[in-house]
Write a protein that holds these residues in place. Sequence first.
Motif, PDB file in Angstrom:
ATOM      1  N   ASP A 233       0.862  -1.183   0.000  1.00 21.32           N
ATOM      2  CA  ASP A 233       0.000   0.000   0.000  1.00 21.32           C
ATOM      3  C   ASP A 233       0.897   1.232   0.000  1.00 21.32           C
ATOM      4  OD1 ASP A 233       0.935   0.292   2.632  1.00 21.32           O
ATOM      5  OD2 ASP A 233      -0.920  -0.431   3.524  1.00 21.32           O
ATOM      6  N   ASN A 234       0.299   2.411   0.070  1.00 24.73           N
ATOM      7  CA  ASN A 234       1.081   3.646   0.029  1.00 24.73           C
ATOM      8  C   ASN A 234       2.067   3.740   1.185  1.00 24.73           C
ATOM      9  OD1 ASN A 234       0.173   4.794  -2.378  1.00 24.73           O
ATOM     10  ND2 ASN A 234      -1.630   5.658  -1.395  1.00 24.73           N
ATOM     11  N   ASP A 235       1.700   3.241   2.355  1.00 23.44           N
ATOM     12  CA  ASP A 235       2.609   3.279   3.504  1.00 23.44           C
ATOM     13  C   ASP A 235       3.865   2.448   3.237  1.00 23.44           C
ATOM     14  OD1 ASP A 235       0.876   4.939   4.885  1.00 23.44           O
ATOM     15  OD2 ASP A 235      -0.058   3.302   6.005  1.00 23.44           O
TER      16      ASP A 235
ATOM     17  N   ASP B 173       5.916   4.389   0.706  1.00 30.72           N
ATOM     18  CA  ASP B 173       6.536   5.547   1.355  1.00 30.72           C
ATOM     19  C   ASP B 173       7.740   5.118   2.192  1.00 30.72           C
ATOM     20  OD1 ASP B 173       4.758   7.337   0.217  1.00 30.72           O
ATOM     21  OD2 ASP B 173       3.432   7.393   1.977  1.00 30.72           O
ATOM     22  N   ALA B 174       7.647   3.982   2.866  1.00 30.70           N
ATOM     23  CA  ALA B 174       8.763   3.482   3.672  1.00 30.70           C
ATOM     24  C   ALA B 174       9.938   3.096   2.771  1.00 30.70           C
ATOM     25  CB  ALA B 174       8.306   2.294   4.512  1.00 30.70           C
TER      26      ALA B 174
ATOM     27  N   LYS C 125       5.334   4.160  -7.541  1.00 29.06           N
ATOM     28  CA  LYS C 125       4.274   4.604  -6.636  1.00 29.06           C
ATOM     29  C   LYS C 125       3.169   5.313  -7.427  1.00 29.06           C
ATOM     30  CE  LYS C 125       3.134   7.281  -2.570  1.00 29.06           C
ATOM     31  NZ  LYS C 125       3.569   8.271  -1.590  1.00 29.06           N
TER      32      LYS C 125
END
Length: 137
Positions: A90-92, A95-96, A128
């Motif tokens: 997912d986006n998290d 982002d990590a 992303k």
Amino acid sequence: MATFKFELVSPENILFSGDVVSVIVPSVEGEMTILAGHVPIVAALKPGIVLAQTGPGNGKEFFVGGGIVEVNQTALTILAEQARFIEDVDNDVLDAEILTAETRLAAAPNEDEQRRLQELLIQLQEFKGMFQERKAA
């Protein structure tokens, strides 16, 4: 349909090991579709989705964060720097991955490593964007 052996290995575990009909991999040279009897090749992977077709209408998707793909006449092996089932992304997570690449870039000891990490960062950001478009569709 002819099948071949496919293994997707991450540092943590083997995500997939079995017979497949085809595999689409995101190489740094462009997407490659691997079929049974493919010519031998070794290529670098960029962040993206690996799609393994296990049979007509059946497939499995994985996110890879780079690595190496090795193909011979009877098998395909992906040694991924990071890999997850696509449903675990997912986006998290992305982002990590981006934050990790930025942190490693800031501490890169030489120009070669800086260039490699800058390219990885660009690839992650592009992925992303594509991932978000795919989720929105």
